[in-house]
Design a protein around this motif. Structure first.
Motif, PDB file in Angstrom:
ATOM      1  N   ALA A 194       0.830  -1.217   0.000  1.00 14.30           N
ATOM      2  CA  ALA A 194       0.000   0.000   0.000  1.00 14.30           C
ATOM      3  C   ALA A 194       0.858   1.258   0.000  1.00 14.30           C
ATOM      4  O   ALA A 194       0.361   2.359  -0.206  1.00 14.30           O
ATOM      5  CB  ALA A 194      -0.929  -0.012   1.211  1.00 14.30           C
ATOM      6  N   LYS A 195       2.155   1.091   0.275  1.00 10.73           N
ATOM      7  CA  LYS A 195       3.040   2.256   0.308  1.00 10.73           C
ATOM      8  C   LYS A 195       3.966   2.317  -0.905  1.00 10.73           C
ATOM      9  O   LYS A 195       5.053   2.887  -0.836  1.00 10.73           O
ATOM     10  CB  LYS A 195       3.847   2.264   1.600  1.00 10.73           C
ATOM     11  N   VAL A 196       3.542   1.699  -1.974  1.00  8.03           N
ATOM     12  CA  VAL A 196       4.273   1.845  -3.242  1.00  8.03           C
ATOM     13  C   VAL A 196       3.637   3.010  -3.992  1.00  8.03           C
ATOM     14  O   VAL A 196       2.424   3.045  -4.181  1.00  8.03           O
ATOM     15  CB  VAL A 196       4.205   0.544  -4.082  1.00  8.03           C
ATOM     16  N   ASP A 197       4.459   3.971  -4.376  1.00  9.49           N
ATOM     17  CA  ASP A 197       3.939   5.204  -4.990  1.00  9.49           C
ATOM     18  C   ASP A 197       3.679   5.073  -6.481  1.00  9.49           C
ATOM     19  O   ASP A 197       2.775   5.705  -7.016  1.00  9.49           O
ATOM     20  CB  ASP A 197       4.951   6.343  -4.782  1.00  9.49           C
ATOM     21  N   LEU A 198       4.504   4.271  -7.147  1.00  9.23           N
ATOM     22  CA  LEU A 198       4.440   4.217  -8.608  1.00  9.23           C
ATOM     23  C   LEU A 198       4.545   2.781  -9.106  1.00  9.23           C
ATOM     24  O   LEU A 198       5.338   1.994  -8.571  1.00  9.23           O
ATOM     25  CB  LEU A 198       5.608   5.004  -9.223  1.00  9.23           C
ATOM     26  N   ILE A 199       3.770   2.461 -10.107  1.00 10.56           N
ATOM     27  CA  ILE A 199       3.997   1.229 -10.871  1.00 10.56           C
ATOM     28  C   ILE A 199       4.402   1.665 -12.271  1.00 10.56           C
ATOM     29  O   ILE A 199       3.606   2.268 -13.000  1.00 10.56           O
ATOM     30  CB  ILE A 199       2.731   0.355 -10.971  1.00 10.56           C
ATOM     31  N   ILE A 200       5.641   1.395 -12.614  1.00 11.17           N
ATOM     32  CA  ILE A 200       6.109   1.698 -13.963  1.00 11.17           C
ATOM     33  C   ILE A 200       5.879   0.429 -14.775  1.00 11.17           C
ATOM     34  O   ILE A 200       6.431  -0.627 -14.463  1.00 11.17           O
ATOM     35  CB  ILE A 200       7.596   2.101 -13.958  1.00 11.17           C
ATOM     36  N   VAL A 201       5.020   0.545 -15.777  1.00 13.37           N
ATOM     37  CA  VAL A 201       4.565  -0.622 -16.531  1.00 13.37           C
ATOM     38  C   VAL A 201       5.426  -0.789 -17.785  1.00 13.37           C
ATOM     39  O   VAL A 201       5.476   0.117 -18.617  1.00 13.37           O
ATOM     40  CB  VAL A 201       3.083  -0.397 -16.931  1.00 13.37           C
ATOM     41  N   SER A 202       6.074  -1.933 -17.915  1.00 12.97           N
ATOM     42  CA  SER A 202       6.817  -2.170 -19.162  1.00 12.97           C
ATOM     43  C   SER A 202       5.822  -2.278 -20.318  1.00 12.97           C
ATOM     44  O   SER A 202       5.986  -1.636 -21.346  1.00 12.97           O
ATOM     45  CB  SER A 202       7.691  -3.430 -19.073  1.00 12.97           C
ATOM     46  N   HIS A 203       4.807  -3.108 -20.111  1.00  8.46           N
ATOM     47  CA  HIS A 203       3.737  -3.287 -21.096  1.00  8.46           C
ATOM     48  C   HIS A 203       2.596  -4.028 -20.421  1.00  8.46           C
ATOM     49  O   HIS A 203       2.720  -4.435 -19.267  1.00  8.46           O
ATOM     50  CB  HIS A 203       4.259  -3.999 -22.346  1.00  8.46           C
ATOM     51  N   LEU A 204       1.499  -4.224 -21.136  1.00 10.52           N
ATOM     52  CA  LEU A 204       0.265  -4.649 -20.479  1.00 10.52           C
ATOM     53  C   LEU A 204      -0.007  -6.152 -20.551  1.00 10.52           C
ATOM     54  O   LEU A 204      -1.131  -6.576 -20.302  1.00 10.52           O
ATOM     55  CB  LEU A 204      -0.928  -3.858 -21.058  1.00 10.52           C
ATOM     56  N   PHE A 236      -0.162 -10.063 -19.329  1.00 12.89           N
ATOM     57  CA  PHE A 236      -0.639 -10.547 -18.022  1.00 12.89           C
ATOM     58  C   PHE A 236       0.476 -10.876 -17.040  1.00 12.89           C
ATOM     59  O   PHE A 236       0.259 -10.863 -15.834  1.00 12.89           O
ATOM     60  CB  PHE A 236      -1.522 -11.790 -18.227  1.00 12.89           C
ATOM     61  N   ASP A 237       1.686 -11.180 -17.556  1.00  9.20           N
ATOM     62  CA  ASP A 237       2.774 -11.533 -16.633  1.00  9.20           C
ATOM     63  C   ASP A 237       3.543 -10.303 -16.152  1.00  9.20           C
ATOM     64  O   ASP A 237       4.547 -10.428 -15.452  1.00  9.20           O
ATOM     65  CB  ASP A 237       3.722 -12.568 -17.261  1.00  9.20           C
ATOM     66  N   HIS A 238       3.069  -9.121 -16.520  1.00  6.35           N
ATOM     67  CA  HIS A 238       3.747  -7.875 -16.120  1.00  6.35           C
ATOM     68  C   HIS A 238       2.852  -6.931 -15.329  1.00  6.35           C
ATOM     69  O   HIS A 238       3.368  -6.114 -14.565  1.00  6.35           O
ATOM     70  CB  HIS A 238       4.298  -7.161 -17.364  1.00  6.35           C
ATOM     71  N   VAL A 239       1.542  -7.032 -15.516  1.00 10.86           N
ATOM     72  CA  VAL A 239       0.633  -6.121 -14.812  1.00 10.86           C
ATOM     73  C   VAL A 239      -0.418  -6.852 -13.965  1.00 10.86           C
ATOM     74  O   VAL A 239      -1.278  -6.205 -13.369  1.00 10.86           O
ATOM     75  CB  VAL A 239      -0.109  -5.177 -15.797  1.00 10.86           C
ATOM     76  N   GLY A 240      -0.315  -8.184 -13.898  1.00 11.07           N
ATOM     77  CA  GLY A 240      -1.324  -8.959 -13.156  1.00 11.07           C
ATOM     78  C   GLY A 240      -1.374  -8.595 -11.682  1.00 11.07           C
ATOM     79  O   GLY A 240      -2.421  -8.730 -11.043  1.00 11.07           O
ATOM     80  N   GLY A 241      -0.254  -8.128 -11.147  1.00  5.32           N
ATOM     81  CA  GLY A 241      -0.232  -7.791  -9.717  1.00  5.32           C
ATOM     82  C   GLY A 241      -0.616  -6.345  -9.422  1.00  5.32           C
ATOM     83  O   GLY A 241      -0.621  -5.940  -8.261  1.00  5.32           O
ATOM     84  N   ASN A 242      -0.964  -5.578 -10.434  1.00  7.45           N
ATOM     85  CA  ASN A 242      -1.297  -4.158 -10.184  1.00  7.45           C
ATOM     86  C   ASN A 242      -2.388  -4.002  -9.124  1.00  7.45           C
ATOM     87  O   ASN A 242      -2.332  -3.103  -8.279  1.00  7.45           O
ATOM     88  CB  ASN A 242      -1.758  -3.470 -11.477  1.00  7.45           C
ATOM     89  N   GLU A 243      -3.364  -4.906  -9.190  1.00  6.33           N
ATOM     90  CA  GLU A 243      -4.479  -4.840  -8.244  1.00  6.33           C
ATOM     91  C   GLU A 243      -3.998  -4.928  -6.782  1.00  6.33           C
ATOM     92  O   GLU A 243      -4.654  -4.405  -5.882  1.00  6.33           O
ATOM     93  CB  GLU A 243      -5.422  -6.017  -8.556  1.00  6.33           C
ATOM     94  N   LEU A 244      -2.861  -5.590  -6.575  1.00  8.35           N
ATOM     95  CA  LEU A 244      -2.362  -5.804  -5.210  1.00  8.35           C
ATOM     96  C   LEU A 244      -1.526  -4.629  -4.706  1.00  8.35           C
ATOM     97  O   LEU A 244      -1.020  -4.654  -3.589  1.00  8.35           O
ATOM     98  CB  LEU A 244      -1.519  -7.087  -5.163  1.00  8.35           C
ATOM     99  N   VAL A 245      -1.388  -3.628  -5.557  1.00 12.40           N
ATOM    100  CA  VAL A 245      -0.599  -2.435  -5.216  1.00 12.40           C
ATOM    101  C   VAL A 245      -1.540  -1.246  -5.399  1.00 12.40           C
ATOM    102  O   VAL A 245      -1.477  -0.515  -6.380  1.00 12.40           O
ATOM    103  CB  VAL A 245       0.642  -2.333  -6.138  1.00 12.40           C
ATOM    104  N   PRO A 246      -2.453  -1.067  -4.432  1.00  7.78           N
ATOM    105  CA  PRO A 246      -3.662  -0.274  -4.693  1.00  7.78           C
ATOM    106  C   PRO A 246      -3.477   1.227  -4.797  1.00  7.78           C
ATOM    107  O   PRO A 246      -4.282   1.893  -5.441  1.00  7.78           O
ATOM    108  CB  PRO A 246      -4.557  -0.619  -3.492  1.00  7.78           C
ATOM    109  N   ASN A 247      -2.445   1.761  -4.165  1.00 10.48           N
ATOM    110  CA  ASN A 247      -2.359   3.228  -4.079  1.00 10.48           C
ATOM    111  C   ASN A 247      -1.356   3.859  -5.033  1.00 10.48           C
ATOM    112  O   ASN A 247      -1.078   5.053  -4.941  1.00 10.48           O
ATOM    113  CB  ASN A 247      -2.018   3.634  -2.640  1.00 10.48           C
ATOM    114  N   ALA A 248      -0.824   3.059  -5.926  1.00 15.70           N
ATOM    115  CA  ALA A 248       0.216   3.563  -6.817  1.00 15.70           C
ATOM    116  C   ALA A 248      -0.383   4.276  -8.025  1.00 15.70           C
ATOM    117  O   ALA A 248      -1.488   3.969  -8.468  1.00 15.70           O
ATOM    118  CB  ALA A 248       1.094   2.404  -7.291  1.00 15.70           C
TER     119      ALA A 248
END
Ligand SMILES: [Zn+2]
Length: 255
Positions: free
Chosen positions: A93-103, A105-117
């Motif tokens: 919850a204290k991760v500020d940014l998710i820098i996405v390489s690309h969309l 499923f093996d690169h952004v599937g965990g975005n939901e678990l990092v809610p405040n970025a």
């Protein structure tokens, strides 16, 4: 300013080598990487791995094509990004940014678990992701990344913290708006290639994956990565199992 970079292996994906690299034989266990960057101005992840539901309901989560290509048994409990961060005492919850390489499923599937970025993504990638034909045309699943995060769509090079220490590098071709990430550490310049380059051999032998968005763009991106390497940067190939064996894992910093 000093930046710390950590590698996290968020499980493995088993896939057909020939689809991932022209001339590959048999199957290969791909590490699924995420990287944590700690900068005095904030905490960022470069990619978040896969969604935990792939362990229990892959058929309900990704297409038949993906299910027929890949095996998910190397993605265990504790391999998702939330568990990986908690294992080194970092609060997702204290991760500020998710820098996405690309969309994918093996690169952004965990975005939901990092809610405040806030998500930092190249604009052509985000536009492809939000397009109605996103899944059919690009193999993107909105369930992975359309999660209500703030989105900062950037175009071209983007200096994340404004001091040149963490810079998004457009390396289009694998997908419409893929980006690699250049990180300046105490020990020199590191480039996280993402899927612009799966394996060391992809770069050296120019053997591309069978399915790419644009071969010419991807080859130009490989040229760019090679030029950075010649200039002294160290390239990190996150899906290369042999290369990855030598990559220190968090809590040991990569650099
Ligand atoms: Zn990938």
């Amino acid at each position: 300013m000093s930046v710390k970079l950590y590698a996290l292996t968020c499980g493995h994906l088993n896939g057909p080598f020939d689809a991932l690299m022209e001339g590959g034989e048999g199957r290969i266990d791909l590490p699924i990487p995420s990287f944590l960057i700690e900068h005095p101005k904030g905490r960022a992840l470069y990619d978040t791995g896969m969604h935990p539901e792939l362990r229990t309901n892959a058929k309900g989560r990704v297409s038949e094509r993906i299910n027929s290509m890949f095996g998910f048994s190397g993605f265990g409990p504790g391999d998702d990004i939330k568990s990986k961060l908690e294992a080194i005492d970092k609060d997702p919850a204290k991760v500020d940014l998710i820098i996405v390489s690309h969309l994918h499923f093996d690169h952004v599937g965990g975005n939901e678990l990092v809610p405040n970025a806030t998500v930092i993504v190249q604009r052509p990638e985000w536009e492809a992701g939000m397009a109605p034909e996103s899944e059919a045309r690009f193999g993107f699943y909105k369930a992975d990344f359309d999660k209500g995060h703030k989105v900062k769509a950037v175009e071209g090079e983007y200096d994340v913290f404004g001091d040149g220490s963490v810079v998004c590098l457009p390396t289009y071709g694998h997908t419409p708006g893929h980006q690699s990430l250049k990180v300046r550490t105490e020990k020199g310049e590191i480039v996280l290639t993402g899927d612009a380059c799966y394996f060391c051999r992809t770069l050296k032998e120019r053997r591309l994956p069978v399915r790419v968005f644009d071969r010419e763009l991807m080859l130009a991106s490989l040229d760019r990565l090679q030029a950075l390497e010649k200039g002294g940067a160290e390239l990190i190939f996150g899906h290369d199992p042999e290369f990855w064996k030598g990559v220190p894992q968090a809590p040991v910093p990569l650099f």
